[in-house]
Design a protein around this motif. Sequence first.
Motif, PDB file in Angstrom:
ATOM      1  N   ARG A   2       0.838  -1.202   0.000  1.00 44.97           N
ATOM      2  CA  ARG A   2       0.000   0.000   0.000  1.00 44.97           C
ATOM      3  C   ARG A   2       0.865   1.241   0.000  1.00 44.97           C
ATOM      4  N   ALA A   3       0.437   2.208  -0.785  1.00 41.52           N
ATOM      5  CA  ALA A   3       1.072   3.527  -0.798  1.00 41.52           C
ATOM      6  C   ALA A   3       0.027   4.521  -0.303  1.00 41.52           C
ATOM      7  N   ILE A   4       0.414   5.419   0.586  1.00 35.16           N
ATOM      8  CA  ILE A   4      -0.506   6.369   1.213  1.00 35.16           C
ATOM      9  C   ILE A   4      -0.182   7.775   0.724  1.00 35.16           C
ATOM     10  N   PHE A   5      -1.248   8.510   0.358  1.00 30.86           N
ATOM     11  CA  PHE A   5      -1.108   9.893  -0.131  1.00 30.86           C
ATOM     12  C   PHE A   5      -2.165  10.764   0.538  1.00 30.86           C
ATOM     13  N   PHE A  23      -0.159  -3.228 -14.092  1.00 31.01           N
ATOM     14  CA  PHE A  23      -0.374  -3.739 -12.737  1.00 31.01           C
ATOM     15  C   PHE A  23      -1.808  -3.472 -12.294  1.00 31.01           C
ATOM     16  N   GLU A  24      -2.283  -4.284 -11.377  1.00 27.80           N
ATOM     17  CA  GLU A  24      -3.580  -4.034 -10.749  1.00 27.80           C
ATOM     18  C   GLU A  24      -3.381  -2.949  -9.701  1.00 27.80           C
ATOM     19  N   ALA A  25      -4.292  -1.992  -9.632  1.00 27.82           N
ATOM     20  CA  ALA A  25      -4.192  -0.922  -8.634  1.00 27.82           C
ATOM     21  C   ALA A  25      -5.562  -0.283  -8.452  1.00 27.82           C
ATOM     22  N   TRP A  43      -5.444   8.918   1.285  1.00 21.95           N
ATOM     23  CA  TRP A  43      -5.844   7.976   0.250  1.00 21.95           C
ATOM     24  C   TRP A  43      -4.825   6.855   0.172  1.00 21.95           C
ATOM     25  N   ALA A  44      -5.303   5.613   0.090  1.00 24.52           N
ATOM     26  CA  ALA A  44      -4.422   4.449  -0.023  1.00 24.52           C
ATOM     27  C   ALA A  44      -4.520   3.878  -1.427  1.00 24.52           C
ATOM     28  N   VAL A  45      -3.380   3.615  -2.012  1.00 23.58           N
ATOM     29  CA  VAL A  45      -3.313   2.935  -3.304  1.00 23.58           C
ATOM     30  C   VAL A  45      -2.842   1.513  -3.031  1.00 23.58           C
ATOM     31  N   LEU A  46      -3.682   0.547  -3.361  1.00 20.06           N
ATOM     32  CA  LEU A  46      -3.339  -0.862  -3.189  1.00 20.06           C
ATOM     33  C   LEU A  46      -2.976  -1.432  -4.542  1.00 20.06           C
ATOM     34  N   SER A  47      -1.847  -2.135  -4.603  1.00 25.37           N
ATOM     35  CA  SER A  47      -1.364  -2.611  -5.892  1.00 25.37           C
ATOM     36  C   SER A  47      -0.532  -3.874  -5.728  1.00 25.37           C
TER      37      SER A  47
END
Length: 99
Positions: A2-5, A23-25, A43-47
Amino acid sequence: MRAIFFDEDDAQAVVARLRADGFEAHVERERLAGEDDDEDHPWAVLSDAPAFMLEVLVDVHDGWLDEDGHDAPSSAPPPALDLPTAPRRIKRPDLGSES
Protein backbone atom coordinates in the motif's frame (compact mmCIF):
# COMPACT_ATOMS: atom_id res chain seq x y z
CA MET A 1 1.59 -3.35 -0.81
CA ARG A 2 0.00 0.00 0.00
CA ALA A 3 1.07 3.53 -0.80
CA ILE A 4 -0.51 6.37 1.21
CA PHE A 5 -1.11 9.89 -0.13
CA PHE A 6 -2.80 12.96 1.37
CA ASP A 7 -3.91 14.29 -2.01
CA GLU A 8 -6.51 12.38 -4.03
CA ASP A 9 -5.03 13.67 -7.31
CA ASP A 10 -1.65 12.14 -6.41
CA ALA A 11 -3.29 8.82 -5.55
CA GLN A 12 -5.24 8.79 -8.83
CA ALA A 13 -2.08 9.66 -10.80
CA VAL A 14 -0.21 6.75 -9.21
CA VAL A 15 -3.09 4.36 -10.00
CA ALA A 16 -3.17 5.55 -13.61
CA ARG A 17 0.59 5.02 -13.94
CA LEU A 18 0.48 1.54 -12.41
CA ARG A 19 -2.44 0.45 -14.61
CA ALA A 20 -0.66 1.83 -17.69
CA ASP A 21 2.32 -0.35 -16.75
CA GLY A 22 0.08 -3.43 -16.50
CA PHE A 23 -0.37 -3.74 -12.74
CA GLU A 24 -3.58 -4.03 -10.75
CA ALA A 25 -4.19 -0.92 -8.63
CA HIS A 26 -7.09 0.84 -6.94
CA VAL A 27 -7.67 3.72 -4.54
CA GLU A 28 -9.53 3.64 -1.26
CA ARG A 29 -9.91 6.01 1.67
CA GLU A 30 -7.54 5.24 4.55
CA ARG A 31 -8.96 5.80 8.01
CA LEU A 32 -6.32 6.66 10.58
CA ALA A 33 -6.93 6.28 14.29
CA GLY A 34 -7.95 9.55 15.91
CA GLU A 35 -9.13 11.24 12.71
CA ASP A 36 -12.75 12.37 13.08
CA ASP A 37 -13.07 14.54 9.99
CA ASP A 38 -13.69 12.53 6.81
CA GLU A 39 -11.92 15.17 4.73
CA ASP A 40 -8.64 14.60 6.61
CA HIS A 41 -8.33 10.89 5.81
CA PRO A 42 -5.51 10.08 3.40
CA TRP A 43 -5.84 7.98 0.25
CA ALA A 44 -4.42 4.45 -0.02
CA VAL A 45 -3.31 2.93 -3.30
CA LEU A 46 -3.34 -0.86 -3.19
CA SER A 47 -1.36 -2.61 -5.89
CA ASP A 48 0.44 -5.79 -6.88
CA ALA A 49 3.31 -3.73 -8.32
CA PRO A 50 6.84 -4.41 -7.04
CA ALA A 51 7.93 -2.47 -3.97
CA PHE A 52 10.73 -0.61 -5.79
CA MET A 53 8.24 0.80 -8.30
CA LEU A 54 5.91 2.02 -5.55
CA GLU A 55 8.88 3.54 -3.73
CA VAL A 56 9.72 5.67 -6.77
CA LEU A 57 6.11 6.80 -7.22
CA VAL A 58 5.77 7.58 -3.50
CA ASP A 59 8.89 9.77 -3.69
CA VAL A 60 7.58 11.63 -6.73
CA HIS A 61 4.10 12.22 -5.29
CA ASP A 62 4.99 12.92 -1.62
CA GLY A 63 3.49 9.82 -0.05
CA TRP A 64 4.77 6.89 1.97
CA LEU A 65 4.73 3.10 1.80
CA ASP A 66 2.84 1.00 4.30
CA GLU A 67 4.67 -2.31 4.14
CA ASP A 68 2.60 -3.76 6.99
CA GLY A 69 -0.59 -3.30 5.00
CA HIS A 70 -3.97 -4.63 6.07
CA ASP A 71 -4.07 -6.93 3.05
CA ALA A 72 -0.91 -8.76 4.02
CA PRO A 73 -1.44 -12.47 4.62
CA SER A 74 -1.66 -13.29 8.28
CA SER A 75 1.24 -15.28 9.62
CA ALA A 76 1.18 -17.80 12.43
CA PRO A 77 0.90 -16.24 15.88
CA PRO A 78 4.08 -16.07 17.93
CA PRO A 79 4.64 -18.88 20.44
CA ALA A 80 3.12 -18.45 23.88
CA LEU A 81 5.32 -16.81 26.48
CA ASP A 82 6.49 -18.74 29.54
CA LEU A 83 5.05 -16.48 32.25
CA PRO A 84 5.47 -16.90 36.01
CA THR A 85 2.52 -18.25 37.98
CA ALA A 86 3.09 -16.01 41.01
CA PRO A 87 4.93 -12.79 41.83
CA ARG A 88 8.63 -13.07 42.63
CA ARG A 89 10.07 -11.87 45.91
CA ILE A 90 13.23 -10.03 45.04
CA LYS A 91 14.03 -7.82 48.03
CA ARG A 92 13.18 -10.18 50.91
CA PRO A 93 13.24 -13.82 49.83
CA ASP A 94 12.97 -14.88 53.49
CA LEU A 95 9.34 -13.61 53.60
CA GLY A 96 8.22 -16.12 51.01
CA SER A 97 9.00 -19.25 53.06
CA GLU A 98 7.35 -20.00 56.36
CA SER A 99 8.97 -22.42 58.78
